[in-house]
Design a protein around this motif. Sequence first.
Motif, short mmCIF file in Angstrom:
data_model
loop_
_atom_site.label_atom_id
_atom_site.label_comp_id
_atom_site.label_asym_id
_atom_site.label_seq_id
_atom_site.Cartn_x
_atom_site.Cartn_y
_atom_site.Cartn_z
N ALA A 63 7.85 -2.94 5.45
CA ALA A 63 8.89 -2.60 4.46
C ALA A 63 8.82 -1.12 4.10
N ASP A 64 8.78 -0.80 2.81
CA ASP A 64 8.89 0.60 2.41
C ASP A 64 7.62 1.40 2.66
N ARG A 65 6.56 0.75 3.12
CA ARG A 65 5.36 1.50 3.52
C ARG A 65 5.61 2.26 4.81
N SER A 66 6.68 1.97 5.52
CA SER A 66 6.83 2.46 6.89
C SER A 66 8.19 3.08 7.15
N ARG A 67 8.25 3.81 8.25
CA ARG A 67 9.49 4.28 8.84
C ARG A 67 9.41 4.05 10.34
N LEU A 68 10.56 3.79 10.96
CA LEU A 68 10.63 3.50 12.40
C LEU A 68 11.32 4.64 13.12
N VAL A 69 10.66 5.16 14.15
CA VAL A 69 11.23 6.18 15.03
C VAL A 69 11.59 5.49 16.35
N SER A 70 12.88 5.30 16.61
CA SER A 70 13.37 4.64 17.82
C SER A 70 13.81 5.69 18.83
N GLY A 120 0.81 -1.20 0.00
CA GLY A 120 0.00 0.00 0.00
C GLY A 120 0.84 1.26 0.00
N PRO A 121 0.22 2.39 0.29
CA PRO A 121 0.94 3.67 0.30
C PRO A 121 1.94 3.73 1.45
N ARG A 122 2.96 4.57 1.31
CA ARG A 122 3.93 4.77 2.39
C ARG A 122 3.28 5.69 3.42
N ASN A 123 2.60 5.11 4.38
CA ASN A 123 1.82 5.92 5.32
C ASN A 123 1.80 5.38 6.74
N VAL A 124 2.76 4.51 7.09
CA VAL A 124 2.80 3.91 8.42
C VAL A 124 4.04 4.39 9.17
#
Length: 502
Positions: A455-462, A427-431
């Motif tokens: 995968a590329d739908r997401s980014r992780l903020v640690s 889906g869209p990159r929106n997670v």
Amino acid sequence: MNRPRRIGRSTALAVVLGLGCSLAAVPAAADEPRAARVTWDTCPEDVVAEAAPTVLQCATVPVPVDHTDPEGERIDLMISRLAGTKPEKRRGTLMLNPGGPGGSGLTLPALLNAQGIPASVLDTYDLIGMDTRGIGHSAPIGCGFTLEGSYWANIPPYAPDDAAVTAQAKIAEEAAGQCEANDSKGLLRHLTTANMARDLDLIRAALGEEKTSFLGYSYGSALGAAYASMFPERSDRIVLDSNIGGTHLDRDGMRRFALGMEQSFPDFARWAAARHGSYGLGRTPAQVHETYFDLAEGLDKAPVAGFDGAIFRLVTFGSLYRKSQYPRLAQQWQALAAGEGDGAAARRMLAENEGAKPSQFDNQLAVFAAVTCNDVEWPRDVDTYRKGVAEDRERYPMYGAAAANITPCAFWPHTPAEPPVAINDEGPRNVLIVQNLRDPATPHAGGKMLRQKFADRSRLVSVDDTGHGVYVLGGNPCALDTTTRYLVDGEMPGKDVQCRAG
């Protein structure tokens, strides 16, 4: 059951509660569902009181009990709204979920408002809280659990030996049977994450929105991940906070509670050691660590004021959710360490929790059991749990023999109606995934698992912080700013973000 024992269980509840027919034919992203538009009105008195001074509006949305039979029996789900006051800036709705499964979310918009959610977010969205199916004001279920009963916590008690696992197996089997016996309306088997995600889409349609944004904490991350996977083109901006690692809580996820405690306890140990003169729990973190084991093992043999070793471990685990709970936990340890004969000091401290509502207690335990047991098949062999407890007692000595212990899912009367929702990475990159490095209930591993699956739908903020809950509920400025920019401006980070302590 004597009163001191009930006080101990009420405290455990207060600290931790703060997780048939096939549905495979139901299309995940069906045609636009038909839904009556909502009519906003005054909220029930208990919601008004809890939300004060924030004023919320409430409404109900009818949904099918069984999504394979959309014209069949229906239940009403109650939702709440904190409406934006600047229509020219409004983007849409931001649905909220506080976790559980079993947590009521009707007053979550008011809580976030009180905690200082940025005004730019309030201008951009109507905040939508809700009681998902089976909870609170949304066709609540119950199993008849009481504080005096043998089943009193979602996380099983710490099992010091094989005999304790055997004893807990009997309690878990009775609990599963109790839930089946109390399921007079036949709702129990329809409580699943997938069905709740389908409900979200009906709520979205009833609100007249083409898409909806979502902010979910803890188990709410699983519900949000399920929605973004089942309805990717109807999901707008999705924030998953304090992640369990997938779309359901399974046995591996439950066992990660023990990992989370091992990783987050050192923050409390350092805090307590720096205040040894006040609390006397140890001059060094290592000494505080030893105090934990001394108290736990001592209470296993001789409970104080209703506190045995199992309750002590559970309360300590739950108190790691917030750094603001550290002073209370240290005070509690002091009283328990004093061992004042009849435990008068501990009883005085814990009496304030005597007012826990039995109905809320039963409802939350019942929903947690139903959703976790219906979502995925759990092992049914008691020896599997004995082996896991022995392994994790060594691997995670602080809490492993609790998190790996047997639950009602080993004896659940229903088998899963469909496989767990699979993460959809197309889906869209929106997670946006936000996660503390040290979280007692949902360790950082859960955030990394979701990042890999989306995968590329997401980014992780640690975030270099401890505790359960990051956005608004935590205090890290980097995480706050990154998430707010995404929700308000749609600015998804180009790569994963590492937020330093601050």
